[in-house]
Write a protein that holds these residues in place. Structure first.
Motif, PDB file in Angstrom:
ATOM      1  N   HIS A   1      -6.222   0.426   5.445  1.00 26.28           N
ATOM      2  CA  HIS A   1      -6.330   1.186   6.709  1.00 26.28           C
ATOM      3  C   HIS A   1      -7.334   0.543   7.665  1.00 26.28           C
ATOM      4  O   HIS A   1      -6.985   0.152   8.752  1.00 26.28           O
ATOM      5  CB  HIS A   1      -6.662   2.665   6.485  1.00 26.28           C
ATOM      6  CG  HIS A   1      -5.608   3.380   5.710  1.00 26.28           C
ATOM      7  ND1 HIS A   1      -4.281   3.323   6.047  1.00 26.28           N
ATOM      8  CD2 HIS A   1      -5.683   4.140   4.586  1.00 26.28           C
ATOM      9  CE1 HIS A   1      -3.586   4.035   5.176  1.00 26.28           C
ATOM     10  NE2 HIS A   1      -4.405   4.539   4.277  1.00 26.28           N
TER      11      HIS A   1
ATOM     12  N   HIS B   1       0.852  -1.207   0.000  1.00 21.97           N
ATOM     13  CA  HIS B   1       0.000   0.000   0.000  1.00 21.97           C
ATOM     14  C   HIS B   1       0.876   1.242   0.000  1.00 21.97           C
ATOM     15  O   HIS B   1       1.376   1.668   1.036  1.00 21.97           O
ATOM     16  CB  HIS B   1      -0.945   0.047   1.203  1.00 21.97           C
ATOM     17  CG  HIS B   1      -1.846   1.245   1.143  1.00 21.97           C
ATOM     18  ND1 HIS B   1      -3.208   1.157   0.984  1.00 21.97           N
ATOM     19  CD2 HIS B   1      -1.580   2.585   1.151  1.00 21.97           C
ATOM     20  CE1 HIS B   1      -3.723   2.369   0.923  1.00 21.97           C
ATOM     21  NE2 HIS B   1      -2.745   3.263   1.024  1.00 21.97           N
TER      22      HIS B   1
ATOM     23  N   HIS C   1      -9.629   2.502   0.197  1.00 25.17           N
ATOM     24  CA  HIS C   1      -9.151   3.243   1.372  1.00 25.17           C
ATOM     25  C   HIS C   1     -10.342   3.479   2.303  1.00 25.17           C
ATOM     26  O   HIS C   1     -11.330   4.097   1.886  1.00 25.17           O
ATOM     27  CB  HIS C   1      -8.637   4.630   0.970  1.00 25.17           C
ATOM     28  CG  HIS C   1      -7.233   4.689   0.499  1.00 25.17           C
ATOM     29  ND1 HIS C   1      -6.805   4.118  -0.665  1.00 25.17           N
ATOM     30  CD2 HIS C   1      -6.141   5.320   1.035  1.00 25.17           C
ATOM     31  CE1 HIS C   1      -5.508   4.386  -0.829  1.00 25.17           C
ATOM     32  NE2 HIS C   1      -5.082   5.106   0.189  1.00 25.17           N
TER      33      HIS C   1
ATOM     34  N   HIS D   1       1.834   5.115  -2.469  1.00 28.01           N
ATOM     35  CA  HIS D   1       1.395   6.110  -3.463  1.00 28.01           C
ATOM     36  C   HIS D   1       2.629   6.636  -4.172  1.00 28.01           C
ATOM     37  O   HIS D   1       3.237   7.627  -3.746  1.00 28.01           O
ATOM     38  CB  HIS D   1       0.657   7.263  -2.771  1.00 28.01           C
ATOM     39  CG  HIS D   1      -0.613   6.862  -2.094  1.00 28.01           C
ATOM     40  ND1 HIS D   1      -1.850   7.003  -2.682  1.00 28.01           N
ATOM     41  CD2 HIS D   1      -0.831   6.297  -0.886  1.00 28.01           C
ATOM     42  CE1 HIS D   1      -2.785   6.547  -1.858  1.00 28.01           C
ATOM     43  NE2 HIS D   1      -2.189   6.104  -0.753  1.00 28.01           N
TER      44      HIS D   1
ATOM     45  N   ASP E   1       2.463   3.590   2.643  1.00 26.60           N
ATOM     46  CA  ASP E   1       1.541   4.677   2.324  1.00 26.60           C
ATOM     47  C   ASP E   1       2.335   5.812   1.666  1.00 26.60           C
ATOM     48  O   ASP E   1       3.422   5.586   1.138  1.00 26.60           O
ATOM     49  CB  ASP E   1       0.798   5.138   3.583  1.00 26.60           C
ATOM     50  CG  ASP E   1      -0.611   5.633   3.259  1.00 26.60           C
ATOM     51  OD1 ASP E   1      -1.001   5.604   2.082  1.00 26.60           O
ATOM     52  OD2 ASP E   1      -1.330   6.045   4.193  1.00 26.60           O
TER      53      ASP E   1
HETATM   54 ZN   LIG Z   1      -3.075   5.351   0.986  1.00 22.13          ZN
END
Ligand SMILES: [Zn+2]
Length: 397
Positions: A241, A56, A209, A58, A295
């Motif tokens: 999450h 996970h 998410h 970005h 993240d």
């Molecule tokens: Zn995220």
């Protein structure tokens, strides 16, 4: 394809042996003599584990390697989303260059696979996805990248987004993302019906998410469970999450976990220090697939994070209050095998016949390596050395 003899290592901190690699696969664990022309490396007695997995992240957001990003804005979710969308171009966050930096950093620290959510919105269209696609092509053989078409700015509140997600899946994004159907969209039925229809149409899994906490997040999960059953999507949905699972209501969380297990829903955690997070040990007891992720790192949202899954394991471990060696060893499996379970990576592992994707760690035991955020002297991907002493064989742009 590559062949390699890696001598003097301890797979999963067990007995010392050699790893023989042929044609990009592990051909055997034991004692071997090199064949003519075969590359030979000495592991120096280090621990060998399968490649770390950032399940996970970005890649399109980081400011890594750019001038320090000054952030004195209020930490409100909607505000962070809007600021990033409106200012990312003028700040100079080029999605290709920045995703290269982020992904090379992960590879240098022993990661073999990434699942990256990539923003899709009505301002930038698919341009961020195109930038990360270019990175994926350039880093083929160094690290594998899976892309989630991610509606960061919302779905129903941003008309035109459903059509962009449809196009992104048509063009080959592997996974469909979503975000806070209640908190961001104020329309949970609208977003979830649209997402499940797209996922079914393209035959793709969903990874949503869910920052929604407490009863609100539990309610959204229940709406997801209904749609998983109705669409036969058992085993094809992940919740990232899942802060609601960290709420202080043992029985309510228990009922949610039972449903997650019954529908084979995976959980991805980043150990967010500022939020209630799911208990990885409680999820383990229930047999739920759990992966970990960095993240966003050093982006317009916040200054923290490293492109390093052991650093993230430490964050998740501290947030979960883990102390025992067995629990710390499980933590390491969350950022490796757990990610492979979520992403359904074939041939993952450190045994004969598995992909030759592994990293060496210094340290006495798995727990020791996690706590030390241990150095990684050597990283191998597809049987080829891709990093030494924390430095990748490719330079960051
Ligand atoms: Zn995220």
């Amino acid at each position: 394809m590559t062949s390699l003899l890696l001598r003097n290592v301890r797979p999963m901190a067990g007995a010392n042996c050699d790893i023989l690699v042929k044609n990009g696969k592990i051909a055997g664990l034991g004692r071997f003599e090199p064949e003519p022309g075969m590359a030979v490396e000495d592991g120096g007695g280090a621990i060998a584990i399968p490649g770390l997995i950032d399940a996970h992240t970005h890649l399109d957001k980081t400011t890594w390697g750019m001038p320090w990003h000054v952030n004195n804005r209020a930490a409100v979710l909607r505000g962070r989303i809007d600021f990033e969308r409106e200012h990312r171009t003028e700040i100079g966050i080029d999605p290709h260059r920045q995703s290269m930096r982020h992904a090379i950093g992960l590879a240098a620290h022993g990661a073999s696979h990434i699942r990256s959510h990539v923003d899709i919105d009505t301002t930038h269209g698919l341009s961020m996805v195109e930038g990360v696609w270019k990175t994926r092509e350039k880093l083929a053989g160094i690290i594998d990248i899976e892309i989630v078409a991610f509606p960061q700015s919302g779905v129903m509140v941003m008309p035109g987004t459903v059509e962009l997600l449809d196009e992104a899946l048509r063009q080959g994004c592997e996974v469909l993302g979503g975000i806070d159907p209640c908190g961001i969209d104020r329309d949970p039925k609208g977003q979830l019906d649209a997402l499940f229809a797209l996922a079914v149409k393209h035959g793709r899994p969903i990874d949503i998410h869910l920052h929604e906490v407490g009863d609100l997040g539990a309610f959204t999960m229940e709406l997801m469970f209904e749609r998983i059953r109705a669409n036969g999507m058992q085993g094809k949905v992940a919740i990232s999450h899942a802060f609601a699972l960290g709420m202080n209501d043992y029985l309510r969380v228990g009922r949610l976990i039972e449903e997650l297990a019954a529908l084979d829903v995976a959980i991805l955690t980043t150990g967010a220090p500022s939020a209630t997070v799911p208990s990885i040990m409680r999820l383990k007891e229930a047999g739920i697939r759990v992966g970990g992720g960095c993240d966003g790192i050093r982006d317009t949202w916040g200054p923290w994070g490293q492109p390093d899954m052991l650093d993230r394991a430490k964050v998740i471990g501290m947030k979960n209050g883990l102390r025992s060696d067995n629990d710390l060893a499980h933590l390491l499996s969350v950022v490796s095998q757990g990610g492979a379970d979520v992403m359904r990576i074939e041939g993952y592992g450190i045994a004969e016949g598995c992909n030759a994707d592994f990293t060496l760690l210094t340290g006495e035991t798995l727990a020791h390596a996690v706590v030390d955020v241990a150095p990684r002297p050597l990283v191998v991907k597809g049987g080829r050395v891709v990093a030494r002493q924390g430095k990748a064989v490719v330079d960051m742009p």
